[in-house]
Design a protein around this motif. Structure first.
Motif, PDB file in Angstrom:
ATOM      1  N   LEU A  12      18.159  28.476  31.998  1.00 55.24           N
ATOM      2  CA  LEU A  12      17.171  29.126  31.609  1.00 55.24           C
ATOM      3  C   LEU A  12      16.700  28.775  30.227  1.00 55.24           C
ATOM      4  CD1 LEU A  12      18.092  32.457  33.643  1.00 55.24           C
ATOM      5  CD2 LEU A  12      16.271  30.868  33.906  1.00 55.24           C
ATOM      6  N   MET A  13      17.731  28.822  29.138  1.00 62.42           N
ATOM      7  CA  MET A  13      17.430  28.414  27.877  1.00 62.42           C
ATOM      8  C   MET A  13      16.674  27.259  27.624  1.00 62.42           C
ATOM      9  SD  MET A  13      21.072  29.813  26.108  1.00 62.42           S
ATOM     10  CE  MET A  13      20.688  29.412  24.343  1.00 62.42           C
ATOM     11  N   ALA A  14      16.883  26.157  28.390  1.00 64.27           N
ATOM     12  CA  ALA A  14      16.456  24.834  28.393  1.00 64.27           C
ATOM     13  C   ALA A  14      14.895  25.206  29.010  1.00 64.27           C
ATOM     14  CB  ALA A  14      17.057  23.798  29.135  1.00 64.27           C
ATOM     15  N   LEU A  15      14.762  25.657  29.904  1.00 64.58           N
ATOM     16  CA  LEU A  15      13.441  26.053  30.521  1.00 64.58           C
ATOM     17  C   LEU A  15      12.622  26.699  29.429  1.00 64.58           C
ATOM     18  CD1 LEU A  15      11.443  25.576  32.672  1.00 64.58           C
ATOM     19  CD2 LEU A  15      12.522  27.700  33.776  1.00 64.58           C
ATOM     20  N   THR A  16      13.114  27.760  28.525  1.00 61.98           N
ATOM     21  CA  THR A  16      12.536  28.481  27.723  1.00 61.98           C
ATOM     22  C   THR A  16      12.007  27.728  26.777  1.00 61.98           C
ATOM     23  OG1 THR A  16      13.837  30.369  28.285  1.00 61.98           O
ATOM     24  CG2 THR A  16      12.853  30.387  26.107  1.00 61.98           C
ATOM     25  N   LEU A  17      12.751  26.728  26.105  1.00 62.24           N
ATOM     26  CA  LEU A  17      12.440  25.941  25.209  1.00 62.24           C
ATOM     27  C   LEU A  17      11.487  24.933  25.544  1.00 62.24           C
ATOM     28  CD1 LEU A  17      13.046  24.442  22.298  1.00 62.24           C
ATOM     29  CD2 LEU A  17      14.677  22.930  23.275  1.00 62.24           C
ATOM     30  N   GLU A  18      11.381  24.470  26.569  1.00 67.51           N
ATOM     31  CA  GLU A  18      10.168  23.661  27.214  1.00 67.51           C
ATOM     32  C   GLU A  18       8.809  24.306  27.172  1.00 67.51           C
ATOM     33  OE1 GLU A  18      10.812  21.501  30.877  1.00 67.51           O
ATOM     34  OE2 GLU A  18      13.014  21.297  30.566  1.00 67.51           O
ATOM     35  N   ILE A  19       9.122  25.741  27.779  1.00 65.93           N
ATOM     36  CA  ILE A  19       7.841  26.920  27.712  1.00 65.93           C
ATOM     37  C   ILE A  19       7.233  26.848  26.322  1.00 65.93           C
ATOM     38  CG2 ILE A  19       7.157  29.031  28.169  1.00 65.93           C
ATOM     39  CD1 ILE A  19       8.999  28.895  30.700  1.00 65.93           C
ATOM     40  N   LYS A  20       8.152  26.990  25.364  1.00 64.80           N
ATOM     41  CA  LYS A  20       7.880  27.187  23.977  1.00 64.80           C
ATOM     42  C   LYS A  20       7.067  25.998  23.287  1.00 64.80           C
ATOM     43  CE  LYS A  20      10.695  31.091  22.723  1.00 64.80           C
ATOM     44  NZ  LYS A  20       9.918  31.925  21.768  1.00 64.80           N
ATOM     45  N   ILE A  21       7.733  24.984  23.495  1.00 67.66           N
ATOM     46  CA  ILE A  21       7.244  23.679  23.288  1.00 67.66           C
ATOM     47  C   ILE A  21       5.840  23.369  23.560  1.00 67.66           C
ATOM     48  CG2 ILE A  21       7.390  21.057  23.094  1.00 67.66           C
ATOM     49  CD1 ILE A  21      10.668  21.567  23.015  1.00 67.66           C
ATOM     50  N   GLU A  22       5.697  23.660  24.942  1.00 61.73           N
ATOM     51  CA  GLU A  22       4.408  23.502  25.535  1.00 61.73           C
ATOM     52  C   GLU A  22       3.123  24.583  25.145  1.00 61.73           C
ATOM     53  OE1 GLU A  22       3.457  20.544  27.030  1.00 61.73           O
ATOM     54  OE2 GLU A  22       5.312  19.965  26.766  1.00 61.73           O
ATOM     55  N   GLY A  23       3.734  25.601  24.389  1.00 61.14           N
ATOM     56  CA  GLY A  23       2.872  26.717  24.147  1.00 61.14           C
ATOM     57  C   GLY A  23       2.462  27.800  25.235  1.00 61.14           C
ATOM     58  N   LEU A  24       3.247  27.747  26.368  1.00 57.54           N
ATOM     59  CA  LEU A  24       3.176  28.738  27.687  1.00 57.54           C
ATOM     60  C   LEU A  24       3.729  29.958  27.549  1.00 57.54           C
ATOM     61  CD1 LEU A  24       3.487  25.398  30.014  1.00 57.54           C
ATOM     62  CD2 LEU A  24       1.392  26.542  29.079  1.00 57.54           C
ATOM     63  N   GLN A  25       4.068  30.345  26.401  1.00 60.75           N
ATOM     64  CA  GLN A  25       4.670  31.832  26.355  1.00 60.75           C
ATOM     65  C   GLN A  25       3.606  32.840  27.108  1.00 60.75           C
ATOM     66  OE1 GLN A  25       4.363  29.749  23.608  1.00 60.75           O
ATOM     67  NE2 GLN A  25       5.625  30.239  22.163  1.00 60.75           N
ATOM     68  N   GLY A  26       2.418  32.637  26.911  1.00 58.91           N
ATOM     69  CA  GLY A  26       1.554  33.733  27.739  1.00 58.91           C
ATOM     70  C   GLY A  26       1.801  33.910  28.977  1.00 58.91           C
ATOM     71  N   LEU A  27       2.480  32.852  29.711  1.00 56.07           N
ATOM     72  CA  LEU A  27       2.829  33.029  31.110  1.00 56.07           C
ATOM     73  C   LEU A  27       3.812  34.066  31.263  1.00 56.07           C
ATOM     74  CD1 LEU A  27       3.257  29.249  32.256  1.00 56.07           C
ATOM     75  CD2 LEU A  27       1.255  30.819  32.666  1.00 56.07           C
ATOM     76  N   ILE A  28       4.823  34.324  30.264  1.00 50.66           N
ATOM     77  CA  ILE A  28       5.672  35.120  30.149  1.00 50.66           C
ATOM     78  C   ILE A  28       5.438  36.441  30.076  1.00 50.66           C
ATOM     79  CG2 ILE A  28       8.203  35.488  29.699  1.00 50.66           C
ATOM     80  CD1 ILE A  28       7.809  32.787  31.123  1.00 50.66           C
ATOM     81  N   THR A  29       4.593  36.703  29.065  1.00 48.00           N
ATOM     82  CA  THR A  29       4.202  38.045  28.608  1.00 48.00           C
ATOM     83  C   THR A  29       3.923  39.281  29.774  1.00 48.00           C
ATOM     84  OG1 THR A  29       3.486  37.123  26.704  1.00 48.00           O
ATOM     85  CG2 THR A  29       2.811  39.294  26.955  1.00 48.00           C
ATOM     86  N   PRO A  30       3.066  38.907  30.832  1.00 49.22           N
ATOM     87  CA  PRO A  30       2.916  39.830  31.710  1.00 49.22           C
ATOM     88  C   PRO A  30       4.324  40.345  32.456  1.00 49.22           C
ATOM     89  CG  PRO A  30       1.345  38.149  31.922  1.00 49.22           C
ATOM     90  CD  PRO A  30       2.320  37.757  30.877  1.00 49.22           C
TER      91      PRO A  30
END
Length: 69
Positions: A49-67
């Motif tokens: 999950l931490m590795a996936l979190t890093l990928e999401i952050k690098i790609e700028g996709l944090q907006g997918l998680i906020t909701p």
């Protein structure tokens, strides 16, 4: 590749140890996750999950998680 359940887990799983203990994985600083990527992520689900979190952050996709919080 990630599934919706992975995103929910990243939004709701607290970091169990360290300086950022208690923070949801998505709220961990990118620099902290980058350090783990160099030194080695924890073994098991947390590390995945931490590795996936890093990928999401690098790609700028944090907006997918906020909701999902």
């Amino acid at each position: 590749m990630f599934e919706k359940q992975h995103l929910v887990e990243i939004a709701r799983t607290p970091m169990p140890f360290g300086k950022y203990a208690g923070r949801p994985l998505i709220d961990l600083p990118e620099e902290y996750l980058l350090w783990f990527s160099k030194e080695g992520f924890p073994v098991g689900r947390l590390g995945q999950l931490m590795a996936l979190t890093l990928e999401i952050k690098i790609e700028g996709l944090q907006g997918l998680i906020t909701p999902l919080k």
